[in-house]
Write a protein that holds these residues in place. Structure first.
Motif, mmCIF file in Angstrom:
data_model
loop_
_atom_site.group_PDB
_atom_site.id
_atom_site.type_symbol
_atom_site.label_atom_id
_atom_site.label_comp_id
_atom_site.label_asym_id
_atom_site.label_seq_id
_atom_site.Cartn_x
_atom_site.Cartn_y
_atom_site.Cartn_z
ATOM 1 N N SER A 78 0.803 -1.226 0.000
ATOM 2 C CA SER A 78 0.000 0.000 0.000
ATOM 3 C C SER A 78 0.842 1.285 0.000
ATOM 4 O O SER A 78 0.297 2.380 -0.127
ATOM 5 N N TYR A 97 0.480 6.570 1.454
ATOM 6 C CA TYR A 97 -0.178 5.266 1.386
ATOM 7 C C TYR A 97 -1.515 5.384 0.671
ATOM 8 O O TYR A 97 -2.119 6.457 0.624
ATOM 9 N N ALA A 99 -4.151 3.973 1.906
ATOM 10 C CA ALA A 99 -4.966 4.236 3.098
ATOM 11 C C ALA A 99 -4.058 4.067 4.309
ATOM 12 O O ALA A 99 -3.115 3.272 4.279
ATOM 13 N N VAL A 100 -4.313 4.823 5.371
ATOM 14 C CA VAL A 100 -3.470 4.763 6.565
ATOM 15 C C VAL A 100 -4.243 4.076 7.691
ATOM 16 O O VAL A 100 -5.312 4.527 8.093
ATOM 17 N N ARG A 101 -3.666 2.971 8.177
ATOM 18 C CA ARG A 101 -4.203 2.250 9.323
ATOM 19 C C ARG A 101 -3.115 2.205 10.393
ATOM 20 O O ARG A 101 -2.029 2.759 10.213
ATOM 21 N N GLU A 102 -3.373 1.544 11.470
ATOM 22 C CA GLU A 102 -2.400 1.441 12.558
ATOM 23 C C GLU A 102 -1.109 0.765 12.093
ATOM 24 O O GLU A 102 -0.013 1.150 12.490
ATOM 25 N N GLU A 103 -1.216 -0.230 11.238
ATOM 26 C CA GLU A 103 -0.032 -0.935 10.732
ATOM 27 C C GLU A 103 0.911 0.032 9.996
ATOM 28 O O GLU A 103 2.133 -0.020 10.170
ATOM 29 N N GLU A 104 0.362 0.910 9.191
ATOM 30 C CA GLU A 104 1.174 1.885 8.452
ATOM 31 C C GLU A 104 1.838 2.875 9.412
ATOM 32 O O GLU A 104 3.006 3.216 9.257
ATOM 33 N N ARG A 105 1.089 3.312 10.426
ATOM 34 C CA ARG A 105 1.671 4.237 11.419
ATOM 35 C C ARG A 105 2.839 3.587 12.161
ATOM 36 O O ARG A 105 3.850 4.229 12.432
ATOM 37 N N ALA A 131 -2.670 9.545 3.677
ATOM 38 C CA ALA A 131 -3.447 8.749 2.724
ATOM 39 C C ALA A 131 -3.701 9.581 1.479
ATOM 40 O O ALA A 131 -4.210 10.694 1.561
#
Length: 156
Positions: A78, A97, A99-105, A131
């Motif tokens: 992503s 990204y 989309a930004v989720r906790e994993e990306e952070r 995002a």
């Protein structure tokens, strides 16, 4: 006429105890001094440790190399791109990204830790995950440059 020769640290043979004082006097290995003196045909001033590039350029290169290592095993499907703005003593980075989720952070925080570990204070870092949907173009902000770009199809 005095000619100046730049002797960089990488060119010095530290095993030979080559030392030059700030006023140009030498001690240790006189052969190099005599060689340069003959070549100049007169007085020689030797400047030890002269920089090869500006501090800003050297900082930029250090930042780019740090990112190269820090991104190992951190590029996810992503991730669309990483833009960096190295203006010492601050290193800013945008991780773009889908989309930004906790994993990306968490991934961005880990890369940030690797980069900050390569520098000593007063260098500081500010990394953000943003995002940008695939339908929107990836664009640099003023002062940024790309350190990573995902290959994407051209919009039709």
């Amino acid at each position: 006429m005095t000619k100046s020769y730049v002797v960089r640290d990488s060119e010095l043979d530290y095993d030979s105890n080559l030392v030059f004082t700030l006023d140009g006097r030498r001690s240790g290995q006189p052969d190099l001094y005599r060689h340069l003196h003959r070549r100049a045909g007169g007085s020689v001033q030797i400047i030890r440790g002269a920089p090869m590039m500006s501090e800003a350029s050297a900082f930029r290169i250090e930042v780019l190399l740090s990112f190269q290592r820090a991104l190992w095993d951190m590029v996810t499907p992503s991730l669309r791109g990483v833009a960096v703005k190295p203006i010492g003593p601050l290193i800013e980075a945008r991780f773009i990204y889908d989309a930004v989720r906790e994993e990306e952070r968490m991934t961005v925080a880990e890369v940030e830790a690797y980069v900050v570990a390569d520098f000593v204070p007063p260098v500081d870092v500010s990394f953000t995950a943003v995002a940008v949907p695939i339908s929107a173009p990836r664009e640099l902000e003023p002062g940024e440059q790309w350190v990573y770009l995902r290959r994407e199809s051209e919009p039709e």
